[in-house]
Design a protein around this motif. Structure first.
Motif, PDB file in Angstrom:
ATOM      1  N   ILE A   1     -82.000  17.758  13.982  1.00 34.12           N
ATOM      2  CA  ILE A   1     -81.626  16.896  15.109  1.00 34.12           C
ATOM      3  C   ILE A   1     -80.170  17.167  15.500  1.00 34.12           C
ATOM      4  O   ILE A   1     -79.821  17.194  16.684  1.00 34.12           O
ATOM      5  N   ALA A   2     -79.314  17.398  14.501  1.00 35.32           N
ATOM      6  CA  ALA A   2     -77.898  17.675  14.770  1.00 35.32           C
ATOM      7  C   ALA A   2     -77.737  18.932  15.625  1.00 35.32           C
ATOM      8  O   ALA A   2     -76.927  18.961  16.555  1.00 35.32           O
ATOM      9  N   GLU A   3     -78.528  19.971  15.337  1.00 34.31           N
ATOM     10  CA  GLU A   3     -78.453  21.213  16.118  1.00 34.31           C
ATOM     11  C   GLU A   3     -78.947  20.993  17.551  1.00 34.31           C
ATOM     12  O   GLU A   3     -78.362  21.522  18.496  1.00 34.31           O
ATOM     13  N   ILE A   4     -79.992  20.205  17.684  1.00 36.69           N
ATOM     14  CA  ILE A   4     -80.505  19.898  19.028  1.00 36.69           C
ATOM     15  C   ILE A   4     -79.451  19.119  19.811  1.00 36.69           C
ATOM     16  O   ILE A   4     -79.182  19.413  20.979  1.00 36.69           O
ATOM     17  N   ALA A   5     -78.854  18.125  19.161  1.00 39.80           N
ATOM     18  CA  ALA A   5     -77.825  17.308  19.816  1.00 39.80           C
ATOM     19  C   ALA A   5     -76.653  18.177  20.274  1.00 39.80           C
ATOM     20  O   ALA A   5     -76.162  18.032  21.405  1.00 39.80           O
ATOM     21  N   LYS A   6     -76.237  19.085  19.416  1.00 44.45           N
ATOM     22  CA  LYS A   6     -75.111  19.959  19.761  1.00 44.45           C
ATOM     23  C   LYS A   6     -75.448  20.834  20.970  1.00 44.45           C
ATOM     24  O   LYS A   6     -74.657  20.941  21.913  1.00 44.45           O
ATOM     25  N   LYS A   7     -76.629  21.446  20.947  1.00 41.38           N
ATOM     26  CA  LYS A   7     -77.025  22.331  22.048  1.00 41.38           C
ATOM     27  C   LYS A   7     -77.195  21.549  23.359  1.00 41.38           C
ATOM     28  O   LYS A   7     -76.864  22.050  24.432  1.00 41.38           O
ATOM     29  N   ALA A   8     -77.679  20.310  23.268  1.00 47.66           N
ATOM     30  CA  ALA A   8     -77.900  19.491  24.460  1.00 47.66           C
ATOM     31  C   ALA A   8     -76.643  18.746  24.904  1.00 47.66           C
ATOM     32  O   ALA A   8     -76.646  18.096  25.947  1.00 47.66           O
ATOM     33  N   SER A   9     -75.581  18.843  24.102  1.00 49.97           N
ATOM     34  CA  SER A   9     -74.322  18.127  24.370  1.00 49.97           C
ATOM     35  C   SER A   9     -74.530  16.616  24.463  1.00 49.97           C
ATOM     36  O   SER A   9     -74.046  15.949  25.373  1.00 49.97           O
ATOM     37  N   VAL A  10     -75.299  16.104  23.507  1.00 52.79           N
ATOM     38  CA  VAL A  10     -75.533  14.666  23.403  1.00 52.79           C
ATOM     39  C   VAL A  10     -75.330  14.254  21.947  1.00 52.79           C
ATOM     40  O   VAL A  10     -75.252  15.095  21.058  1.00 52.79           O
ATOM     41  N   SER A  11     -75.306  12.962  21.713  1.00 56.34           N
ATOM     42  CA  SER A  11     -75.200  12.478  20.338  1.00 56.34           C
ATOM     43  C   SER A  11     -76.591  12.456  19.700  1.00 56.34           C
ATOM     44  O   SER A  11     -77.613  12.388  20.389  1.00 56.34           O
ATOM     45  N   GLN A  12     -76.604  12.495  18.371  1.00 55.81           N
ATOM     46  CA  GLN A  12     -77.866  12.382  17.649  1.00 55.81           C
ATOM     47  C   GLN A  12     -78.524  11.035  17.953  1.00 55.81           C
ATOM     48  O   GLN A  12     -79.749  10.939  18.051  1.00 55.81           O
ATOM     49  N   VAL A  13     -77.691   9.999  18.125  1.00 54.56           N
ATOM     50  CA  VAL A  13     -78.209   8.664  18.440  1.00 54.56           C
ATOM     51  C   VAL A  13     -79.004   8.698  19.746  1.00 54.56           C
ATOM     52  O   VAL A  13     -80.062   8.069  19.856  1.00 54.56           O
TER      53      VAL A  13
END
Length: 195
Positions: free
Chosen positions: A33-45
């Motif tokens: 989830i952390a990698e997805i959040a980083k790539k999408a420029s959003v928070s994990q929350v």
């Protein structure tokens, strides 16, 4: 749609896009989830707020990818082109779907969904088969598709091509390296079906 709803939708789309790209590159189980959040420029929350879990994110992504594919098929069939052109476009769409979306994660996920009673694309799969059947039958009536081959055999032939492309990522790589190979393959299929 107001500004807040628009930003919210854009964020959700960014998450789905990031997940698709990462799952495609690394496989579902190797992406966090952390990698997805980083790539999408959003928070994990944000991801958890939209999707609740990685599994639910995957399921919504699969549903979106399938719905996009289904819409493309419907658009082709409802177009104003000849039956031959519609069938030709259908085959190119199968390859495009595989090129853009079919990855180990998609193939495995769809196989797992097929084993469940709640398979979310079951109705659309049946609908696509009905659409292709009616297209073939219409072509037979117009005399441009062979009457000597049953529609059932033609559907099996079409399914063989789809299965080959979707389950053989190397085929798409070969078609990308040599686009004339794909053109020749589709021409061969059309020759088998058409008068």
């Amino acid at each position: 749609m107001n500004g807040f709803e628009k930003r919210r939708q854009e964020k959700k789309e960014a998450i789905l896009y990031a997940a698709k790209e990462l799952f495609k590159q690394y496989g579902y189980s190797k992406v966090s989830i952390a990698e997805i959040a980083k790539k999408a420029s959003v928070s994990q929350v944000s991801i958890y707020n939209f999707f609740e879990s990685k599994e639910n994110l995957k399921n919504q992504l699969l549903k979106k990818l399938w719905e996009d594919y289904y819409k493309t098929i419907i658009d082709i069939v409802n177009g104003n082109e000849s039956i031959r052109k519609k069938i030709e476009k259908f085959f190119y769409t199968v390859v495009d779907y595989s090129r853009n979306y079919t990855t180990n994660f998609v193939v495995e996920s769809l196989r797992n969904e097929l084993k469940k009673d709640e398979f979310f694309v079951g109705e659309q799969l049946s609908s696509i088969e009905e659409i292709i059947t009616s297209l073939l039958e219409e072509g037979k009536k117009e005399g441009i598709i062979k009457n000597t081959i049953t529609t059932e055999v033609m559907l099996n032939f079409i399914d063989m091509f789809r299965f080959y492309v979707i389950n053989n990522p190397q085929a798409v790589i070969n078609y990308d390296r040599n686009p004339k190979l794909l053109d020749a393959m589709i021409s061969l299929i059309l020759t088998a079906l058409m008068v």
